[in-house]
Structure formats: C-alpha cells, structure tokens
Enzyme design. Structure first.
Site, PDB file in Angstrom:
ATOM      1  N   ASP A 164       1.684  -8.688  -4.490  1.00 42.12           N
ATOM      2  CA  ASP A 164       0.414  -7.650  -4.500  1.00 42.12           C
ATOM      3  C   ASP A 164       1.417  -6.108  -5.118  1.00 42.12           C
ATOM      4  O   ASP A 164       0.862  -5.949  -5.625  1.00 42.12           O
ATOM      5  CB  ASP A 164      -0.064  -7.270  -3.052  1.00 42.12           C
ATOM      6  CG  ASP A 164       0.607  -7.407  -2.014  1.00 42.12           C
ATOM      7  OD1 ASP A 164       2.156  -7.001  -1.997  1.00 42.12           O
ATOM      8  OD2 ASP A 164       0.457  -6.970  -0.343  1.00 42.12           O
ATOM      9  N   HIS A 196       4.171 -12.026  -2.112  1.00 43.84           N
ATOM     10  CA  HIS A 196       5.508 -10.787  -3.216  1.00 43.84           C
ATOM     11  C   HIS A 196       4.745  -9.787  -4.197  1.00 43.84           C
ATOM     12  O   HIS A 196       5.301  -9.907  -4.454  1.00 43.84           O
ATOM     13  CB  HIS A 196       7.274 -10.225  -3.102  1.00 43.84           C
ATOM     14  CG  HIS A 196       7.532 -10.615  -1.086  1.00 43.84           C
ATOM     15  ND1 HIS A 196       7.409  -8.677  -1.512  1.00 43.84           N
ATOM     16  CD2 HIS A 196       6.962 -11.354  -0.246  1.00 43.84           C
ATOM     17  CE1 HIS A 196       8.523  -8.959   0.674  1.00 43.84           C
ATOM     18  NE2 HIS A 196       7.694 -10.170   0.885  1.00 43.84           N
ATOM     19  N   ALA A 217       4.063 -12.319  14.070  1.00 44.91           N
ATOM     20  CA  ALA A 217       3.935 -13.500  13.605  1.00 44.91           C
ATOM     21  C   ALA A 217       3.546 -13.804  12.454  1.00 44.91           C
ATOM     22  O   ALA A 217       3.408 -14.470  11.967  1.00 44.91           O
ATOM     23  CB  ALA A 217       2.836 -14.550  14.856  1.00 44.91           C
ATOM     24  N   GLY A 218       3.589 -12.436  11.209  1.00 42.51           N
ATOM     25  CA  GLY A 218       3.284 -12.675  10.366  1.00 42.51           C
ATOM     26  C   GLY A 218       1.710 -12.397   9.848  1.00 42.51           C
ATOM     27  O   GLY A 218       1.119 -12.986   8.848  1.00 42.51           O
ATOM     28  N   ASP A 270      -2.855  -7.087   2.675  1.00 39.59           N
ATOM     29  CA  ASP A 270      -2.660  -7.837   4.261  1.00 39.59           C
ATOM     30  C   ASP A 270      -4.570  -6.058   4.829  1.00 39.59           C
ATOM     31  O   ASP A 270      -5.492  -7.322   5.474  1.00 39.59           O
ATOM     32  CB  ASP A 270      -1.709  -5.925   5.225  1.00 39.59           C
ATOM     33  CG  ASP A 270      -0.846  -7.072   5.119  1.00 39.59           C
ATOM     34  OD1 ASP A 270      -0.851  -8.271   4.030  1.00 39.59           O
ATOM     35  OD2 ASP A 270       0.497  -6.774   5.095  1.00 39.59           O
ATOM     36  N   SER A 296      -0.593  -7.574  12.370  1.00 40.30           N
ATOM     37  CA  SER A 296      -1.733  -6.127  13.120  1.00 40.30           C
ATOM     38  C   SER A 296      -1.385  -5.497  12.799  1.00 40.30           C
ATOM     39  O   SER A 296      -2.444  -4.370  13.024  1.00 40.30           O
ATOM     40  CB  SER A 296      -0.778  -6.619  14.641  1.00 40.30           C
ATOM     41  OG  SER A 296       0.622  -7.136  14.498  1.00 40.30           O
TER      42      SER A 296
END
Ligand code: GLA
Length: 389
Positions: A32, A30, A121-122, A170, A125
């Site tokens: 970013d 957390h 699943a973190g 991400d 995607s």
C-alpha cells in the site's frame, strides 16, 4: 413510558453511534505505501463507538479493552498519550486532523468504545478505532464527507499523530468492505472497488499471540528500505513513481545493497501476484490455483521481506498440508500476529483444533483461532436501535 425508559432517553439525548469492522489483509503485503494494488476484506467483528455530546470543550475517551486507561482532555489543547493510555492516540489523531479540516465538533463529548475484535492479531483494530471515532465526530458536528475522505483523514491521523507510516489498506478495507467480497484498492490513485470471492470458501485466522506492535516493530525500517530502493531505481529510470510499478527486469539489473534488493523484490513480485490473483478471480480460476498465490506471498514475506517469524512459518506449513486449505499467509504488517488460512467452506472447527494442537506441541502455547465472513464496511447507526446485521 416507564420512568427508567424516560431517564434512559434523556441520558441518550444527542447520542450517536458507529461501527467499523476489522480487516484481513488478503493479498498485497506491504504494497500500500509502495503505490501498489492490494486486496483486503472487512470482517464480521470490529469496534463499536457511542458518543454523547457534552457542554463546554472537554472530552473523554473510554475503551472497554484498556482497563484504567480513560483519557480526559480539552479540545483546545490535545495532548499525545503514552503508556497504557496510548490507545487513545488513534482517536486523538483523528480529532486533530478533523479540527484542521473544520470537521470536528466545537463542543465537548464522551466517546466510549467496545469491541468483539481480537486485539493485536493483525486485524487492524487501530484503523477501526480511527474510523469509528471519525464517524462519531462527524455526526456530532453534523458534517458529512465521502468515504474516500474518511479514509484519508484516518490514515493521516495514524501517519502524523501515531507516527506509523502506513498506507491505506486498513482504513480503505474497513471503510469499503462489502458482504462476500474483497476490497481492491489502487493505492497510488486511491481508487476503491470490490470483487466477488469464489463461493464456498472461508477465512480462518490463526493468531500466534506474538506481540504485534507495529509502531515499535520494524515496520518503519521496512518502509524506509523500500523508499531507499525506490530512489536508487529512480536514478536509472525517473518515470518510476512507486516501487510497486518497477519492472522485475529493471530491479534485477540495478545494483543496490542486498537487503534493499530483497525488500524491493518482494514488493515487485507481490504486485505481480496480486495482478495474477485478480485476473484469476475474473476468469473463474479454480480456488486451489488462486490459493497457491497466497502461499507464495508468504514465502516471499519470509525470505525476501523478512517480516515473518518462525511461528508464522510453522503455521503456514502446517495449514498448507491440509487438503481443504487453499492457501495460507501472514496477514498484515508481520513480525508476529496472525496467519490467514483461506479454506474451502468444509474446513471445520475440529480441523482448526487439530492445527492448534500441533502448533501447541511445538511452541508450548496455543494459537487463538477464529473464522470470519467477508462483511460490510464501516457505518453509523442509531444508538437506540441495534446495528443491522
Ligand atoms: C499494516 C499497515 C498497512 C499495510 C500492512 C502491510 O497492516 O497498517 O497499511 O502496510 O501492514 O501490508
């Protein structure tokens, strides 16, 4: 050439393809959207996209992962999707941002997505879907942008169309990944670089299977708490632009509600941990010392940021008792999802099975586990050839 091959080539005329990897949040939880420096790694699994141009201005979106959820629409009137079609919002948001920037194709297309990435699943995607969509559309529109702009387009799509106030971890990791390296992102400057990892180490993901839907979860609440803590700190010191750059001493001497202080403490100390890790990497610290920083990050997520769940804490405890595990922590937004175990490369499938069995004894369901390699980032490829390994 036989007739079937000819028909195939005719069908594939104008086709374009792209791949974007999933990512592991390595360290920098957390940070970013708080203007910090984060470390992520692109993995050797992700989303593949194949797009074909169509006449007119209609488009269709199809994903093999979402049964009965094909989306059709007109480029002239993009509509937000809900229910089982909501996966399409990641593509639609990208189309909208690209249209606003004059980068989207003017003609219709069909876009088909397939994946070898475990969902929810973190492993992000969603960012991979965005990057694949953007790269396919750029090729169809015969446009080019820098990787940095690609990341910016995809993040904006997620912030504004999907409604998740995420940062660039991400998208940045999936775009800038390189084999055997971690991606370092300075989120306040939007600067990307990579660092080599110590040799002979591996990544294992243990996925609790607990639903990890960030849009519905507390992600937005945590983001708001961080922004609230920042505005209180700025009253005492206006030069602070981001929470991640606040000195610990200033945070500790500032009065604020306890929940805000805990969130801010996590962010400020997590930034210190990332700095320590980078320093250690550059100075060839022993992997076990570096790994303990990852485990400390998890402890802080659990106690200060409160984005862990008992199943994740249990996995971290189990894993860190193993000699070959260098460090373990929840990876990604939290509130479910997966634990990353950074291990020596001698950590075996059998050892992973034992961990899964211990977990199952306690929680009556087995976690899925996978091992991944730090891999190269998103790119396009010729759909008539296999993507290069
Ligand atoms: C999710 C978000 C990222 C980042 C992480 C937490 O993965 O999409 O932008 O905020 O959570 O570090």
């Amino acid at each position: 050439m036989d007739k079937s091959k000819e028909d195939y080539l005719e069908f594939m005329k104008g086709a374009v393809a792209a791949f974007a990897p999933g990512r592991i949040e390595f360290l920098g939880n957390h940070l970013d959207y708080n203007g910090g420096i984060v470390l992520g790694t692109a993995i050797n699994a992700g989303i593949y996209g194949l797009a074909l141009p169509m006449e007119g201005t209609d488009f269709s979106l199809f994903s093999e992962s979402f049964e009965g959820a094909k989306i059709s629409g007109s480029l002239k009137n993009l509509e937000k999707q809900s229910g089982k079609k909501s996966w399409g919002n990641y593509c639609l948001g990208v189309i909208r941002v690209m249209q606003d920037r004059g980068l989207a194709p003017l003609h219709g297309f069909s876009l088909t997505l397939s994946t070898d990435l475990p969902m929810s699943a973190g492993l992000s995607s969603s960012a991979a879907v965005e990057l694949v969509t953007a790269q396919c559309l750029l090729q169809l529109a015969k446009q080019q942008v820098s990787k940095k702009e690609l990341v910016n387009i995809c993040r904006k799509a997620e912030n504004e169309w999907v409604g998740l106030p995420c940062g660039i971890l991400d998208q940045g990791t999936s775009a800038f990944g390189e084999n055997d390296r971690v991606v370092q992102i300075d989120c306040s400057k939007e600067e990307f670089s990579t660092l080599p990892l110590p040799p002979e180490t591996s990544f294992w993901i243990f996925d609790t299977g607990i639903k990890h839907d960030l849009v519905d979860s507390h992600y937005g609440i945590r983001n708001q708490e961080c922004m609230d803590a920042l505005s209180i700190l700025q009253k005492n010191n206006q030069s602070i632009k981001y929470l991640a750059e606040c000195p610990s001493s200033l945070l500790e001497e500032t009065d604020m509600p306890e929940n805000l202080k805990k969130r801010a403490r996590h962010v400020v100390e997590e930034q210190n941990r990332v700095n320590l890790f980078i320093h250690g990497l550059n100075n060839e610290s022993v992997p076990k010392e570096l790994g303990s920083i990852l485990t400390e990050s998890h402890t802080s997520s659990s106690h200060n940021f409160e984005n862990s769940v008992p199943e994740l804490d249990f996995l971290v405890d189990l894993l860190t008792k193993e000699e070959k595990v260098l460090g373990a922590r929840l990876t990604g937004g939290g509130f479910g999802g997966a634990v990353l175990a950074w291990t020596t490369s001698s950590f075996s499938q059998q050892e992973a099975v034992s961990i899964a069995q211990e977990y199952e004894k306690k929680w009556q369901h087995s976690p899925n586990f996978h091992s991944f390699l730090p891999s190269k980032g998103a790119g396009s490829y010729d759909p008539l050839l296999k993507p290069e390994e």
